[in-house]
Design a protein around this motif. Sequence first.
Motif, PDB file in Angstrom:
ATOM      1  N   SER A 175      32.370  29.844   8.319  1.00 41.18           N
ATOM      2  CA  SER A 175      32.296  29.810   9.777  1.00 41.18           C
ATOM      3  C   SER A 175      33.193  28.710  10.339  1.00 41.18           C
ATOM      4  N   GLU A 208      33.099  35.851  16.400  1.00 43.16           N
ATOM      5  CA  GLU A 208      33.764  35.438  15.170  1.00 43.16           C
ATOM      6  C   GLU A 208      33.195  36.222  13.992  1.00 43.16           C
ATOM      7  N   GLY A 246      29.851  36.308   7.556  1.00 42.10           N
ATOM      8  CA  GLY A 246      29.371  35.580   8.729  1.00 42.10           C
ATOM      9  C   GLY A 246      29.695  36.278  10.027  1.00 42.10           C
ATOM     10  N   LYS A 266      29.351  35.229  14.336  1.00 45.25           N
ATOM     11  CA  LYS A 266      28.985  34.237  15.336  1.00 45.25           C
ATOM     12  C   LYS A 266      29.333  34.777  16.722  1.00 45.25           C
ATOM     13  N   SER A 295      26.486  28.717  20.701  1.00 44.23           N
ATOM     14  CA  SER A 295      26.700  29.967  19.976  1.00 44.23           C
ATOM     15  C   SER A 295      25.542  30.211  19.028  1.00 44.23           C
ATOM     16  N   GLY A 326      24.614  32.473  15.332  1.00 43.81           N
ATOM     17  CA  GLY A 326      25.305  33.100  14.215  1.00 43.81           C
ATOM     18  C   GLY A 326      24.392  33.389  13.059  1.00 43.81           C
ATOM     19  N   GLN A 334      24.720  34.043   8.531  1.00 43.74           N
ATOM     20  CA  GLN A 334      25.508  34.052   7.306  1.00 43.74           C
ATOM     21  C   GLN A 334      24.692  34.791   6.248  1.00 43.74           C
TER      22      GLN A 334
END
Length: 290
Positions: free
Chosen positions: A40, A90, A121, A123, A139, A141, A143
């Motif tokens: 990330s 992302e 990942g 995000k 943000s 996210g 994983q």
Amino acid sequence: MRGKHIKTVMVGGIFLCATPIMAAEGKLLATAGLSQLEGSGGGGLVPWATLAGYDSRDETAASLFITDVNVTDYRLTSMGVATSLYDRVELSYTQQTFVLPASLVTGLSLDSEEIKQDVIGVKVRLYGDAVYSLYPQVSVGLQHKQLDNDFVASYLGAKDDSGTDFYVAATKVHLGAVAGYNLVWNLTARATKANEMGLLGYGGPDNSGYQVMMEGSIGLLLSPNWVVGMEYRQKPSNLSSVEEDDWKDVFVSYMPNKNVNFTAAYADLGTVATQKNQKGVYLSMTGYLW
């Protein structure tokens, strides 16, 4: 083979330094942050709210990175790619290779000295801008991680060979805050079941559910190209058989342009898989393809 990968990326880094036209123009230099161990965008140990690229709201960005952490008895290499879409989303993929000491390989009669883990990942920036808004950029996210072999994890008492971390991160840059220098900070809350970032599996006899761990970074921009700082990452303790300590580092990053950044750090990982005082050098490079 790992040495060849490192040499290839270093050559690529030299090329990227020499070709400034490849960088996106959307953001200020250094605001894309670094590449985190799990792929990330953010710091080295900690994902930030910033995304892995210099894209603005009508641009996309792509990057690749390699990180090598060499401590007293272990070595961890992470290699991955990331893309940032319209300063909103992302996506990243990373493969981690964890090299075990010969004594542990022999003691457990392992076929390989390496444990590999894949990390995917995602995000999403919720609101704010790390530089221009009065409040931090925020943000969320995740994983998702998968081990290639769960022998060591199962031997130590881990419940699963895969797991998903969820996190929320807040990042803010304060312009001219410290003697005229810019200050950046990040705070991340992570819900996780991972043992040593997942390299030793997920869950265990001491705890098999999610726990919220706090992570943080702070850095001082000495110039547009140089950043110094430190990070701290809280870790859970799920396995009765092995102790797990929090991680910390002190780092310096050099960003000659928007195409590439280099980071060196002194990392203290504490006890890892029965081996105490795991301290050593962290080296990382990220290249931005566009």
